[in-house]
Design an enzyme around this catalytic site. Structure first.
Site, mmCIF file in Angstrom:
data_model
loop_
_atom_site.group_PDB
_atom_site.id
_atom_site.type_symbol
_atom_site.label_atom_id
_atom_site.label_comp_id
_atom_site.label_asym_id
_atom_site.label_seq_id
_atom_site.Cartn_x
_atom_site.Cartn_y
_atom_site.Cartn_z
ATOM 1 N N LYS A 148 23.124 21.015 63.615
ATOM 2 C CA LYS A 148 22.646 19.659 63.915
ATOM 3 C C LYS A 148 21.531 19.229 62.977
ATOM 4 C CE LYS A 148 24.199 18.911 68.569
ATOM 5 N NZ LYS A 148 23.937 18.392 69.889
ATOM 6 N N LYS B 199 34.167 20.737 65.726
ATOM 7 C CA LYS B 199 34.514 20.427 67.114
ATOM 8 C C LYS B 199 34.459 18.926 67.375
ATOM 9 C CE LYS B 199 30.267 20.561 69.732
ATOM 10 N NZ LYS B 199 29.808 20.552 71.077
ATOM 11 N N LYS C 174 30.473 13.802 70.185
ATOM 12 C CA LYS C 174 30.042 12.408 70.391
ATOM 13 C C LYS C 174 29.385 11.833 69.147
ATOM 14 C CE LYS C 174 28.293 13.710 74.833
ATOM 15 N NZ LYS C 174 27.501 14.880 74.448
HETATM 16 N N1 AQP Z 1 34.840 19.664 71.509
HETATM 17 C C1 AQP Z 1 34.600 20.271 72.647
HETATM 18 N N2 AQP Z 1 35.508 21.128 73.163
HETATM 19 C C2 AQP Z 1 35.275 21.732 74.344
HETATM 20 N N3 AQP Z 1 34.162 21.535 75.081
HETATM 21 C C3 AQP Z 1 33.239 20.699 74.593
HETATM 22 N N4 AQP Z 1 32.041 20.290 75.067
HETATM 23 C C4 AQP Z 1 31.494 19.407 74.208
HETATM 24 N N5 AQP Z 1 32.312 19.220 73.166
HETATM 25 C C5 AQP Z 1 33.402 20.003 73.369
HETATM 26 C C6 AQP Z 1 31.472 20.779 76.300
HETATM 27 O O1 AQP Z 1 31.028 19.680 77.070
HETATM 28 C C7 AQP Z 1 29.845 20.056 77.760
HETATM 29 C C8 AQP Z 1 28.800 19.041 77.503
HETATM 30 O O2 AQP Z 1 28.418 19.100 76.148
HETATM 31 P P1 AQP Z 1 27.212 18.210 75.668
HETATM 32 O O3 AQP Z 1 27.583 16.815 75.730
HETATM 33 O O4 AQP Z 1 25.985 18.559 76.409
HETATM 34 O O5 AQP Z 1 26.839 18.706 74.243
HETATM 35 P P2 AQP Z 1 27.612 18.978 72.974
HETATM 36 O O6 AQP Z 1 28.413 20.228 73.143
HETATM 37 O O7 AQP Z 1 26.603 18.981 71.897
HETATM 38 O O8 AQP Z 1 28.599 17.751 72.853
HETATM 39 P P3 AQP Z 1 28.807 16.813 71.638
HETATM 40 O O9 AQP Z 1 29.863 15.846 71.991
HETATM 41 O O10 AQP Z 1 29.009 17.617 70.395
HETATM 42 O O11 AQP Z 1 27.463 16.010 71.601
HETATM 43 P P4 AQP Z 1 26.555 15.643 70.407
HETATM 44 O O12 AQP Z 1 27.465 15.110 69.347
HETATM 45 O O13 AQP Z 1 25.605 14.622 70.942
HETATM 46 O O14 AQP Z 1 25.891 16.925 70.022
HETATM 47 C C9 AQP Z 1 29.455 21.451 77.317
HETATM 48 O O15 AQP Z 1 29.905 22.387 78.282
HETATM 49 C C10 AQP Z 1 30.215 21.594 76.031
HETATM 50 O O16 AQP Z 1 30.538 22.946 75.759
#
Ligand code: AQP
Length: 337
Positions: A118, A201, A204
């Protein structure tokens, strides 16, 4: 289900309201949360304090927090049965995170791959919050002495750090105060990848809207995104082994499998020899059918922000009631008067 004694344990999990909730969040998290409700005492949190580790517009943070709560409920989280709240409502998360900042070691945080991903090349300009994010995550879990955490593959390393912090705290203070929380990693949805790049992955914060399917996308948008999803020219293999060096193809098969609660092998057996143009049509139908009820329910709930706010407020009170005696025990163990 009200007390820990009647269940297989206490579950804590959350998602950041840092953008639109997407298919990865649904298949990797929410869908599993719903299944756990009958066997565990579940605490599901919209982790707004984690979200501000990178810049969030205040008005958008409010609407994204409500959207996240609506997504949890639309996916099937029952706020009567489970606790649903936003993190900043319970001050204990911040208080315990500070104590853990003093237990956790710099060397441990330096190994966290998510910070490296990040922060990228801009490490010096990242917030300190982004760096100590895993300590706050440990506080989220241990403030409730959660015994289990359902996590996507990507969060495994942070959960290991939570266990290290719990163990160090217990050893330092000579008291088995914290449990060693176990991960629950479930099924085919554990890691959903970007539709544009099978090595990243689904996320968001990806600047490309075509990299993800949002839970508020309509059927036409879903169809367009799947049509444009990157694949290769080979047909579907007979077994999932044949997808090993084909990340984009493997991802689409994995999404189909997770949506249908099938194994990747079963999906390959069904579509063996067909090209991805055909398979994408089948995937579009399944994705649109499975996501439509969630999208509709999210839209219905979001029309009534007062209701969402009341759910979060009462969830916050219930969470605070569980946290209060645990935090008191922690503070007295540390030596705070
Ligand atoms: N691509 C993914 N595949 C499977 N599980 C996922 N999760 C997130 N992306 C995937 C799971 O969703 C839960 C919440 O995640 P989060 O929103 O707290 O954080 P993150 O993993 O950092 O999600 P993003 O979408 O990648 O957010 P940003 O872009 O803001 O950093 C967790 O259980 C995560 O594993």
């Amino acid at each position: 289900m009200t007390t820990q004694q009647q269940t297989a344990g206490r579950v804590f999990s959350g998602a950041q309201p840092s953008g639109n909730m997407h298919l990865g969040n649904y298949l990797g998290a929410f869908k599993n949360w719903v299944r756990l409700q009958d066997n565990y005492e579940c605490i599901y949190c919209v982790v707004d304090m984690h979200a501000i580790t990178v810049w969030q517009d205040p008005a958008e943070l409010q609407s994204q927090t409500r959207e996240a709560a609506a997504a949890y409920m639309a996916a099937g989280v029952n706020p009567e049965q489970s606790i649903l709240f936003n993190q900043s409502k319970v001050a204990g998360h911040a208080e315990l995170a500070w104590i853990f900042n003093c237990v956790s070691r710099l060397g441990w945080l330096n190994r966290m791959t998510q910070f490296k991903d990040k922060a990228g090349k801009n490490k010096e300009k990242s917030s300190v919050g982004l760096y100590v994010y895993p300590n706050l995550m440990a506080a989220d879990i241990l403030l409730y002495k959660a015994t289990h955490v359902p996590v996507g593959d990507d969060q495994k390393q942070h959960l290991e750090l939570t266990r290290d912090i719990a163990q160090k705290f217990n050893t330092d203070f000579g008291k088995e105060l914290f449990p060693l929380t176990e991960p629950i990693i479930m099924g085919e949805g554990a890691r959903i990848m970007s539709l544009r790049d099978g090595s990243k992955k689904m996320s968001k914060s990806d600047p490309s809207e075509f990299s993800r399917i949002n839970l508020n996308d309509d059927a036409d948008t879903i169809a367009q995104k799947i049509r444009k999803a990157r694949t290769d020219a080979e047909p579907l293999p007979a077994t999932a082994e044949g997808l090993d060096s084909r990340p984009e193809a493997a991802n689409l098969v994995g999404i189909y499998a997770a949506l249908m609660d099938q194994s990747r092998d079963a999906v390959c057996a069904e579509f063996e020899g067909q090209g991805f143009a055909e398979f994408k049509k089948a995937l579009t139908d399944v994705a649109a059918a499975k996501l439509a009820p969630i999208t509709e329910e999210m839209a219905r709930l979001q029309k009534d922000p007062g209701y969402i706010d009341s759910v979060l407020a009462s969830g916050g009170e219930r969470a605070a009631a569980i946290a209060a005696p645990i935090l008191a025990e922690i503070k007295s163990t540390v030596g705070f008067l």
